[in-house]
Scaffold this active site. Structure first.
Site, PDB file in Angstrom:
ATOM      1  N   HIS A  43       0.871  -1.172   0.000  1.00  0.00           N
ATOM      2  CA  HIS A  43       0.000   0.000   0.000  1.00  0.00           C
ATOM      3  C   HIS A  43       0.916   1.233   0.000  1.00  0.00           C
ATOM      4  O   HIS A  43       1.613   1.500   0.976  1.00  0.00           O
ATOM      5  CB  HIS A  43      -0.871  -0.049   1.268  1.00  0.00           C
ATOM      6  CG  HIS A  43      -2.085   0.807   1.222  1.00  0.00           C
ATOM      7  ND1 HIS A  43      -3.119   0.588   0.356  1.00  0.00           N
ATOM      8  CD2 HIS A  43      -2.432   1.898   1.958  1.00  0.00           C
ATOM      9  CE1 HIS A  43      -4.065   1.502   0.548  1.00  0.00           C
ATOM     10  NE2 HIS A  43      -3.661   2.302   1.513  1.00  0.00           N
ATOM     11  N   LYS A 100     -10.274   6.281  -3.604  1.00  0.00           N
ATOM     12  CA  LYS A 100      -9.317   7.333  -3.209  1.00  0.00           C
ATOM     13  C   LYS A 100      -7.944   6.899  -3.700  1.00  0.00           C
ATOM     14  O   LYS A 100      -7.537   5.749  -3.485  1.00  0.00           O
ATOM     15  CB  LYS A 100      -9.371   7.469  -1.686  1.00  0.00           C
ATOM     16  CG  LYS A 100      -8.148   8.056  -1.001  1.00  0.00           C
ATOM     17  CD  LYS A 100      -8.533   8.543   0.397  1.00  0.00           C
ATOM     18  CE  LYS A 100      -7.369   8.501   1.369  1.00  0.00           C
ATOM     19  NZ  LYS A 100      -7.698   9.131   2.661  1.00  0.00           N
ATOM     20  N   LYS A 160      -3.870   7.355  -3.594  1.00  0.00           N
ATOM     21  CA  LYS A 160      -2.796   7.911  -2.775  1.00  0.00           C
ATOM     22  C   LYS A 160      -1.724   8.396  -3.732  1.00  0.00           C
ATOM     23  O   LYS A 160      -1.128   7.595  -4.475  1.00  0.00           O
ATOM     24  CB  LYS A 160      -2.209   6.842  -1.862  1.00  0.00           C
ATOM     25  CG  LYS A 160      -3.205   6.215  -0.915  1.00  0.00           C
ATOM     26  CD  LYS A 160      -3.804   7.186   0.045  1.00  0.00           C
ATOM     27  CE  LYS A 160      -2.961   7.369   1.280  1.00  0.00           C
ATOM     28  NZ  LYS A 160      -3.688   8.162   2.308  1.00  0.00           N
ATOM     29  N   ASP A 201      -5.492  11.690  -2.231  1.00  0.00           N
ATOM     30  CA  ASP A 201      -4.880  12.077  -0.967  1.00  0.00           C
ATOM     31  C   ASP A 201      -3.397  12.292  -1.225  1.00  0.00           C
ATOM     32  O   ASP A 201      -2.670  11.353  -1.573  1.00  0.00           O
ATOM     33  CB  ASP A 201      -5.090  10.979   0.082  1.00  0.00           C
ATOM     34  CG  ASP A 201      -4.653  11.426   1.475  1.00  0.00           C
ATOM     35  OD1 ASP A 201      -4.111  12.537   1.605  1.00  0.00           O
ATOM     36  OD2 ASP A 201      -4.869  10.650   2.433  1.00  0.00           O
ATOM     37  N   GLU A 203      -7.373  15.766  -0.878  1.00  0.00           N
ATOM     38  CA  GLU A 203      -7.099  15.645   0.570  1.00  0.00           C
ATOM     39  C   GLU A 203      -5.669  16.068   0.906  1.00  0.00           C
ATOM     40  O   GLU A 203      -4.720  15.608   0.270  1.00  0.00           O
ATOM     41  CB  GLU A 203      -7.360  14.180   0.968  1.00  0.00           C
ATOM     42  CG  GLU A 203      -7.110  13.880   2.421  1.00  0.00           C
ATOM     43  CD  GLU A 203      -7.566  12.461   2.789  1.00  0.00           C
ATOM     44  OE1 GLU A 203      -8.317  11.816   2.015  1.00  0.00           O
ATOM     45  OE2 GLU A 203      -7.159  11.990   3.865  1.00  0.00           O
ATOM     46  N   ASP A 245      -6.775  16.839   6.495  1.00  0.00           N
ATOM     47  CA  ASP A 245      -6.597  15.575   7.227  1.00  0.00           C
ATOM     48  C   ASP A 245      -5.516  15.752   8.300  1.00  0.00           C
ATOM     49  O   ASP A 245      -5.837  16.092   9.436  1.00  0.00           O
ATOM     50  CB  ASP A 245      -6.283  14.421   6.268  1.00  0.00           C
ATOM     51  CG  ASP A 245      -6.178  13.092   7.000  1.00  0.00           C
ATOM     52  OD1 ASP A 245      -6.548  13.041   8.192  1.00  0.00           O
ATOM     53  OD2 ASP A 245      -5.721  12.081   6.415  1.00  0.00           O
ATOM     54  N   LYS A 258     -10.936  11.443  12.533  1.00  0.00           N
ATOM     55  CA  LYS A 258     -10.320  10.156  12.881  1.00  0.00           C
ATOM     56  C   LYS A 258     -10.245  10.078  14.401  1.00  0.00           C
ATOM     57  O   LYS A 258      -9.734  11.018  15.035  1.00  0.00           O
ATOM     58  CB  LYS A 258      -8.902  10.043  12.296  1.00  0.00           C
ATOM     59  CG  LYS A 258      -8.864  10.052  10.778  1.00  0.00           C
ATOM     60  CD  LYS A 258      -7.486   9.813  10.182  1.00  0.00           C
ATOM     61  CE  LYS A 258      -7.562   9.942   8.655  1.00  0.00           C
ATOM     62  NZ  LYS A 258      -6.266   9.794   7.984  1.00  0.00           N
ATOM     63  N   GLU A 290     -13.954   6.038   4.962  1.00  0.00           N
ATOM     64  CA  GLU A 290     -12.928   5.163   4.373  1.00  0.00           C
ATOM     65  C   GLU A 290     -12.588   4.057   5.371  1.00  0.00           C
ATOM     66  O   GLU A 290     -11.429   3.693   5.504  1.00  0.00           O
ATOM     67  CB  GLU A 290     -11.698   5.986   3.993  1.00  0.00           C
ATOM     68  CG  GLU A 290     -11.125   6.773   5.175  1.00  0.00           C
ATOM     69  CD  GLU A 290      -9.897   7.615   4.852  1.00  0.00           C
ATOM     70  OE1 GLU A 290      -9.604   7.857   3.680  1.00  0.00           O
ATOM     71  OE2 GLU A 290      -9.224   8.028   5.820  1.00  0.00           O
TER      72      GLU A 290
HETATM   73  C1  MUC Z   1      -4.751   8.960   5.240  1.00  0.00           C
HETATM   74  O1  MUC Z   1      -3.887   9.825   5.232  1.00  0.00           O
HETATM   75  O2  MUC Z   1      -5.872   9.319   4.963  1.00  0.00           O
HETATM   76  C2  MUC Z   1      -6.494   6.475   4.785  1.00  0.00           C
HETATM   77  C3  MUC Z   1      -6.710   5.649   3.728  1.00  0.00           C
HETATM   78  C4  MUC Z   1      -5.486   5.192   3.281  1.00  0.00           C
HETATM   79  O3  MUC Z   1      -5.240   4.453   2.344  1.00  0.00           O
HETATM   80  O4  MUC Z   1      -4.523   5.745   4.049  1.00  0.00           O
HETATM   81  C5  MUC Z   1      -5.117   6.434   5.106  1.00  0.00           C
HETATM   82  C6  MUC Z   1      -4.388   7.566   5.636  1.00  0.00           C
HETATM   83 MG    MG Z   2      -5.344  11.380   4.466  1.00  0.00          MG
END
Ligand code: MUC
Ligand code: MG
Length: 373
Positions: A22, A167, A169, A198, A224, A249, A273, A327
């Site tokens: 990941h 989402k 990354k 994000d 994000e 975030d 969170k 999420e």
């Molecule tokens: C984050 O920064 O949001 C949330 C989903 C994911 O894949 O990583 C997290 C952390």
């Molecule tokens: Mg995030």
């Protein structure tokens, strides 16, 4: 009659492999380490909690190992002998004596709420005032590190109806490469899925200005944390500059951050969170500030396993609107689980367990199997 007291607290490091690597801007995860908390009370009730972060110390200031050490050394001695039925008083005592350590505090508060819910025969959401919903929308994060593999993963999840929002990354590659990756995925999925990104703080503000314009053009639904978490004013400037919503975030932890960000509209959306805020009650205070400022809500994760994700879900289920969904897919990223009661994910949502407390039961054999030796 005397109230039951807290007799013993155990913090257990548990390592579970992820189903695939990941990729985030600050780390690549191949496993997740959870700190599982077992809180034993004098009436025979056990509460469970989870304190989990991402990538050791690469995401935040608490590592799994520091959380275990601090729970064993500082939290447990403060809590043993305290009234197990008064969660506010126990957390006030912790707050008075322990600075920071919000993720560990969240895990402890979760265990206290789970124990008290089991004691009274009600869910954690009921202890928080009552759930408005028993299901929550859940997206999936595409982060295999490969554009084609991400498209295939999304196509499969759309086909089986498990998720309809994805989402991505980004930020771990040069901005041009990240943008090309996002645009290719959005083009492949079209109107069949919402796509959010994000950046996990990877861009400076000027890079963010150029890059968000391109992402907006590509049809991305939400951006994000594009810039470093300390730059609150930058987040406000970007929020004002673009139509595509910007989400805070990492910039947002507790209600003090929420107040400061809300005052300057540093974000159209707040990522809630429980770990960042230091627990379930505290995350609801952040939500209240967002609601007062007409900032939308999103239910975030620190990629917790089932215990942390379900604790988050109980808190989020008490909110009137979670316009950007959640999420809370953490359990699905792991190859196995340490609870007997698996959570159901279908129709792009999670069914929140409804039994007493969190509605979960630890699988002690699995816990022992994955416990760090
Ligand atoms: C984050 O920064 O949001 C949330 C989903 C994911 O894949 O990583 C997290 C952390
Ligand atoms: Mg995030």
């Amino acid at each position: 009659m005397n109230n039951p007291i807290i007799e013993k607290i155990e913090a257990i490091l548990v390592d579970l492999p992820t189903i695939r690597p990941h990729h985030l801007s600050m780390t690549v995860m191949k496993k997740q380490t959870m700190v599982i908390i077992r809180l034993f009370c004098s009436d025979g009730i056990e509460g469970i909690g989870e304190a989990t972060t991402i990538g050791g110390l690469s995401y935040g200031e608490e590592s799994p190992e520091s959380m275990k050490l601090n729970i064993d050394t500082y939290f447990a001695p403060l809590l043993v002998g305290q009234d197990a039925t008064n969660i506010h008083k126990a957390m006030f005592w912790i707050e008075k004596n322990i600075k920071g350590n919000r993720i560990a505090k969240s895990g402890i508060e979760t265990a206290l709420l789970d124990a008290h819910g089991k004691r009274l025969g009600v869910s954690v959401a009921t202890l928080l005032g009552g759930a408005i919903t028993e299901t929550l929308p859940v997206l999936w994060t595409l982060a295999s590190g490969n554009t084609q593999q991400d498209i295939e993963e999304a196509e499969y999840l759309l086909a089986i109806g498990r998720h309809t929002t994805f989402k991505l990354k980004i930020g771990w590659q040069a901005p041009e490469i990240s943008i090309a990756h996002v645009a290719a995925i959005k083009k492949a999925l079209g109107d069949r899925a919402k796509v959010t990104v994000d950046v996990n703080q990877a861009w400076d503000e000027s890079t963010a200005k150029i890059s968000i314009a391109k992402l907006q053009e590509a049809g991305i639904d939400l951006i994000e944390q594009p810039i470093v978490k300390e730059n609150f004013e930058g987040l406000a400037r970007l929020t004002k500059m673009f139509t595509v919503p910007i989400m805070a975030d990492e910039a947002l932890n507790d209600s003090t951050d929420a107040y400061k960000l809300a005052k300057i509209r540093g974000g159209d959306v707040f990522a809630l969170k429980i770990g960042k805020s230091g627990g379930l009650h505290n995350v609801l205070k952040v939500a209240a500030i967002a609601e007062a400022a007409d900032i939308s809500l999103y239910g975030g994760t620190l990629l917790e396993g089932t215990i942390g994700s379900v604790a988050s879900a109980h808190a989020f289920s008490t909110l009137k609107t979670m316009s950007w969904g959640t999420e809370l897919f953490g359990p699905l990223l792991l190859t196995d689980d340490i609870v007997k009661t698996k959570v159901t994910f279908s129709n792009a949502s999670m069914k929140i367990p409804q039994g007493p407390g969190l509605g979960l039961e630890l699988d002690l054999e699995k816990l022992n199997q994955y416990k760090r030796k």
